[in-house]
Structure formats: structure tokens, C-alpha cells
Design a protein around this motif. Structure first.
Motif, mmCIF file in Angstrom:
data_model
loop_
_atom_site.group_PDB
_atom_site.id
_atom_site.type_symbol
_atom_site.label_atom_id
_atom_site.label_comp_id
_atom_site.label_asym_id
_atom_site.label_seq_id
_atom_site.Cartn_x
_atom_site.Cartn_y
_atom_site.Cartn_z
ATOM 1 N N ALA A 177 -4.505 23.926 61.449
ATOM 2 C CA ALA A 177 -5.262 25.032 62.039
ATOM 3 C C ALA A 177 -5.265 26.239 61.094
ATOM 4 C CB ALA A 177 -4.673 25.423 63.397
ATOM 5 N N GLU A 178 -4.134 26.480 60.421
ATOM 6 C CA GLU A 178 -4.070 27.583 59.470
ATOM 7 C C GLU A 178 -4.998 27.332 58.280
ATOM 8 O OE1 GLU A 178 0.477 29.229 60.212
ATOM 9 O OE2 GLU A 178 0.139 27.655 58.716
ATOM 10 N N GLU A 179 -5.059 26.088 57.831
ATOM 11 C CA GLU A 179 -5.954 25.745 56.722
ATOM 12 C C GLU A 179 -7.417 25.939 57.142
ATOM 13 O OE1 GLU A 179 -7.416 24.693 53.052
ATOM 14 O OE2 GLU A 179 -5.392 25.268 53.622
ATOM 15 N N ALA A 180 -7.749 25.523 58.344
ATOM 16 C CA ALA A 180 -9.119 25.720 58.853
ATOM 17 C C ALA A 180 -9.441 27.211 58.945
ATOM 18 C CB ALA A 180 -9.273 25.051 60.218
ATOM 19 N N GLU A 181 -8.464 28.010 59.353
ATOM 20 C CA GLU A 181 -8.682 29.454 59.454
ATOM 21 C C GLU A 181 -8.861 30.065 58.064
ATOM 22 O OE1 GLU A 181 -7.267 33.764 60.128
ATOM 23 O OE2 GLU A 181 -5.963 32.224 59.318
ATOM 24 N N ARG A 182 -8.074 29.602 57.077
ATOM 25 C CA ARG A 182 -8.226 30.096 55.701
ATOM 26 C C ARG A 182 -9.630 29.791 55.162
ATOM 27 N NH1 ARG A 182 -2.779 28.859 55.203
ATOM 28 N NH2 ARG A 182 -3.144 26.695 54.625
ATOM 29 N N LYS A 183 -10.101 28.586 55.426
ATOM 30 C CA LYS A 183 -11.453 28.215 54.980
ATOM 31 C C LYS A 183 -12.508 29.065 55.687
ATOM 32 C CE LYS A 183 -10.416 23.519 53.536
ATOM 33 N NZ LYS A 183 -10.588 22.095 53.774
ATOM 34 N N ALA A 184 -12.294 29.339 56.966
ATOM 35 C CA ALA A 184 -13.234 30.167 57.722
ATOM 36 C C ALA A 184 -13.261 31.589 57.159
ATOM 37 C CB ALA A 184 -12.863 30.179 59.207
ATOM 38 N N VAL A 185 -12.097 32.096 56.744
ATOM 39 C CA VAL A 185 -12.034 33.435 56.142
ATOM 40 C C VAL A 185 -12.794 33.445 54.816
ATOM 41 C CG1 VAL A 185 -10.461 35.073 54.991
ATOM 42 C CG2 VAL A 185 -9.926 34.224 57.257
ATOM 43 N N GLN A 186 -12.645 32.379 54.037
ATOM 44 C CA GLN A 186 -13.358 32.294 52.762
ATOM 45 C C GLN A 186 -14.871 32.279 52.986
ATOM 46 O OE1 GLN A 186 -11.635 28.772 51.030
ATOM 47 N NE2 GLN A 186 -9.985 29.907 50.037
ATOM 48 N N ARG A 187 -15.315 31.490 53.967
ATOM 49 C CA ARG A 187 -16.753 31.443 54.279
ATOM 50 C C ARG A 187 -17.237 32.815 54.741
ATOM 51 N NH1 ARG A 187 -20.070 27.225 55.551
ATOM 52 N NH2 ARG A 187 -20.756 28.364 57.377
ATOM 53 N N LEU A 188 -16.434 33.467 55.560
ATOM 54 C CA LEU A 188 -16.786 34.798 56.056
ATOM 55 C C LEU A 188 -16.943 35.765 54.879
ATOM 56 C CD1 LEU A 188 -17.207 36.687 58.482
ATOM 57 C CD2 LEU A 188 -14.730 37.013 58.534
ATOM 58 N N GLY A 189 -16.014 35.724 53.944
ATOM 59 C CA GLY A 189 -16.099 36.574 52.760
ATOM 60 C C GLY A 189 -17.328 36.267 51.933
ATOM 61 N N HIS A 190 -17.622 34.982 51.785
ATOM 62 C CA HIS A 190 -18.808 34.568 51.028
ATOM 63 C C HIS A 190 -20.075 35.137 51.653
ATOM 64 C CE1 HIS A 190 -21.723 32.036 48.943
ATOM 65 N NE2 HIS A 190 -22.189 31.685 50.129
ATOM 66 N N PHE A 191 -20.193 35.005 52.969
ATOM 67 C CA PHE A 191 -21.408 35.488 53.634
ATOM 68 C C PHE A 191 -21.459 37.009 53.678
ATOM 69 C CE2 PHE A 191 -21.593 31.089 55.402
ATOM 70 C CZ PHE A 191 -22.796 30.769 54.813
ATOM 71 N N GLN A 192 -20.306 37.674 53.731
ATOM 72 C CA GLN A 192 -20.325 39.139 53.647
ATOM 73 C C GLN A 192 -20.868 39.570 52.287
ATOM 74 O OE1 GLN A 192 -16.164 39.891 54.616
ATOM 75 N NE2 GLN A 192 -16.728 40.678 56.626
ATOM 76 N N GLN A 193 -20.455 38.860 51.257
ATOM 77 C CA GLN A 193 -20.952 39.160 49.911
ATOM 78 C C GLN A 193 -22.459 38.898 49.819
ATOM 79 O OE1 GLN A 193 -19.273 36.674 46.818
ATOM 80 N NE2 GLN A 193 -19.598 38.249 45.278
ATOM 81 N N GLN A 194 -22.919 37.802 50.414
ATOM 82 C CA GLN A 194 -24.343 37.478 50.390
ATOM 83 C C GLN A 194 -25.165 38.554 51.105
ATOM 84 O OE1 GLN A 194 -25.857 34.771 48.786
ATOM 85 N NE2 GLN A 194 -23.811 34.638 47.904
ATOM 86 N N VAL A 195 -24.664 39.025 52.245
ATOM 87 C CA VAL A 195 -25.369 40.084 52.982
ATOM 88 C C VAL A 195 -25.417 41.354 52.141
ATOM 89 C CG1 VAL A 195 -25.178 41.664 54.967
ATOM 90 C CG2 VAL A 195 -24.995 39.196 55.310
ATOM 91 N N SER A 196 -24.304 41.689 51.531
ATOM 92 C CA SER A 196 -24.250 42.888 50.700
ATOM 93 C C SER A 196 -25.248 42.800 49.538
ATOM 94 C CB SER A 196 -22.827 43.081 50.163
ATOM 95 O OG SER A 196 -22.757 44.206 49.349
ATOM 96 N N MET A 197 -25.307 41.655 48.887
ATOM 97 C CA MET A 197 -26.254 41.473 47.781
ATOM 98 C C MET A 197 -27.698 41.547 48.265
ATOM 99 S SD MET A 197 -24.113 38.592 45.559
ATOM 100 C CE MET A 197 -25.548 37.608 45.312
ATOM 101 N N ALA A 198 -27.974 40.948 49.426
ATOM 102 C CA ALA A 198 -29.336 40.974 49.970
ATOM 103 C C ALA A 198 -29.732 42.396 50.355
ATOM 104 C CB ALA A 198 -29.440 40.035 51.173
ATOM 105 N N GLU A 199 -28.783 43.160 50.922
ATOM 106 C CA GLU A 199 -29.071 44.555 51.267
ATOM 107 C C GLU A 199 -29.370 45.373 50.013
ATOM 108 O OE1 GLU A 199 -26.380 45.124 55.337
ATOM 109 O OE2 GLU A 199 -25.461 45.491 53.366
ATOM 110 N N THR A 200 -28.573 45.155 48.971
ATOM 111 C CA THR A 200 -28.778 45.878 47.713
ATOM 112 C C THR A 200 -30.151 45.557 47.128
ATOM 113 O OG1 THR A 200 -26.417 45.922 47.258
ATOM 114 C CG2 THR A 200 -27.885 46.204 45.368
ATOM 115 N N LYS A 201 -30.496 44.276 47.125
ATOM 116 C CA LYS A 201 -31.788 43.870 46.560
ATOM 117 C C LYS A 201 -32.939 44.461 47.373
ATOM 118 C CE LYS A 201 -34.173 39.873 44.716
ATOM 119 N NZ LYS A 201 -34.115 38.444 44.455
ATOM 120 N N LEU A 202 -32.800 44.484 48.692
ATOM 121 C CA LEU A 202 -33.844 45.059 49.537
ATOM 122 C C LEU A 202 -33.997 46.557 49.262
ATOM 123 C CD1 LEU A 202 -35.945 44.675 51.750
ATOM 124 C CD2 LEU A 202 -34.120 44.999 53.447
#
Length: 150
Positions: free
Chosen positions: A17-42
Motif C-alpha cells: 500500500a505504501e508503494e502504491a501511495e508513493r507511485k500515486a504521489v509521483q503521478r500527482l507530481g507529474h501532472f502538477q508539472q504538466q498543468v504548470s507547463m500548460a498554464e505557462t504556455k497558455l
């Protein structure tokens, strides 16, 4: 050979469960970065469009040829399309971010629930051990000869 405690049997489940949570945190960070980049480009596209329109104001006041006006309108239309597509991209990334956040929240809640369960099992085992020790001490004290001193 003693059987593993209930808490010990849950350790691999907690680790998974901890490993699944770590992966979920990584995905969350990835998508936060993607949103930030998309906002900057817009923002950059919006700023460029605004600057391009300001050029029209400056040139328009001086008089322009029909071909320049046609090129301006064509390019402005392309910019409008790019802005709209980037906005759609931002919405898509925000949706992914929201989904990733929900997934992480579920994973986090599962880990926390499992940790609490393990702690409860450990507390229960400790209480049982304390009761066994107390019972043993009580039995030993009853077996000891009493020397009443009066």
C-alpha cells in the motif's frame, strides 16, 4: 515455532500500500508539472497574441496594404486556434491532475487505515502480554510463602 502476529502478517500488505501511495504521489507530481507547463504556455500565447494585436494598432494607424491585413488576419486566426487548443490541453491536464489527486488521496487513506490497524493489533498484543505477565506475577506471588510480621 510461534505463529506471526496479526500485525506482522499485515506488514507486506502495508508495504504494498505504501508503494502504491508513493507511485500515486509521483503521478500527482507529474501532472502538477504538466498543468504548470500548460498554464505557462497558455500565458505566453495570450501575451504574444496581445502583442501582435498591439502591432495592428500601431501599423493600422499608419495605413496598411490589403495583403498585410490579410496576413495579419490569417496569423491572428492561427493564434486564436493555438490559444484555444492550448486551453483544451490545460483542461485535459487539469482533469488528469484531479484524477491523480483523487487516486493519491485514496492510496493515502488506505495506507493510513492499514497503519492504524497494525498499531491497534500491536496495542492489543501488548495489552494481552501485559495481562499474561500480571497473571504470572499474581500466580508467583500466591505461591511464595508468606511471612507475616507482626
Amino acid at each position: 515455532m510461534a505463529l506471526p502476529s496479526r500485525a506482522a502478517r499485515l506488514v507486506p500488505v502495508v508495504e504494498m500500500a505504501e508503494e502504491a501511495e508513493r507511485k500515486a504521489v509521483q503521478r500527482l507530481g507529474h501532472f502538477q508539472q504538466q498543468v504548470s507547463m500548460a498554464e505557462t504556455k497558455l500565458r505566453e500565447l495570450d501575451q504574444f497574441r496581445s502583442e501582435y494585436q498591439n502591432q495592428w494598432m500601431e501599423k493600422g494607424g499608419q495605413g496598411v496594404s490589403g495583403s498585410w491585413l490579410l496576413g495579419y488576419q490569417r496569423f491572428l486566426s492561427q493564434l486564436d486556434t493555438a490559444v484555444a487548443q492550448q486551453h483544451q490541453s490545460l483542461v485535459w491536464h487539469q482533469t488528469n491532475l484531479n484524477n491523480a489527486r483523487a487516486t493519491w488521496q485514496q492510496a493515502y487513506a488506505r495506507v493510513e487505515g492499514l497503519r492504524k490497524l497494525v498499531q491497534r493489533y500491536r496495542d492489543e498484543a501488548r495489552m494481552l502480554e501485559d495481562k499474561r505477565e500480571q497473571k504470572l506475577l499474581d500466580e508467583l506471588s500466591q505461591r511464595l510463602p508468606r511471612h507475616d510480621r507482626f
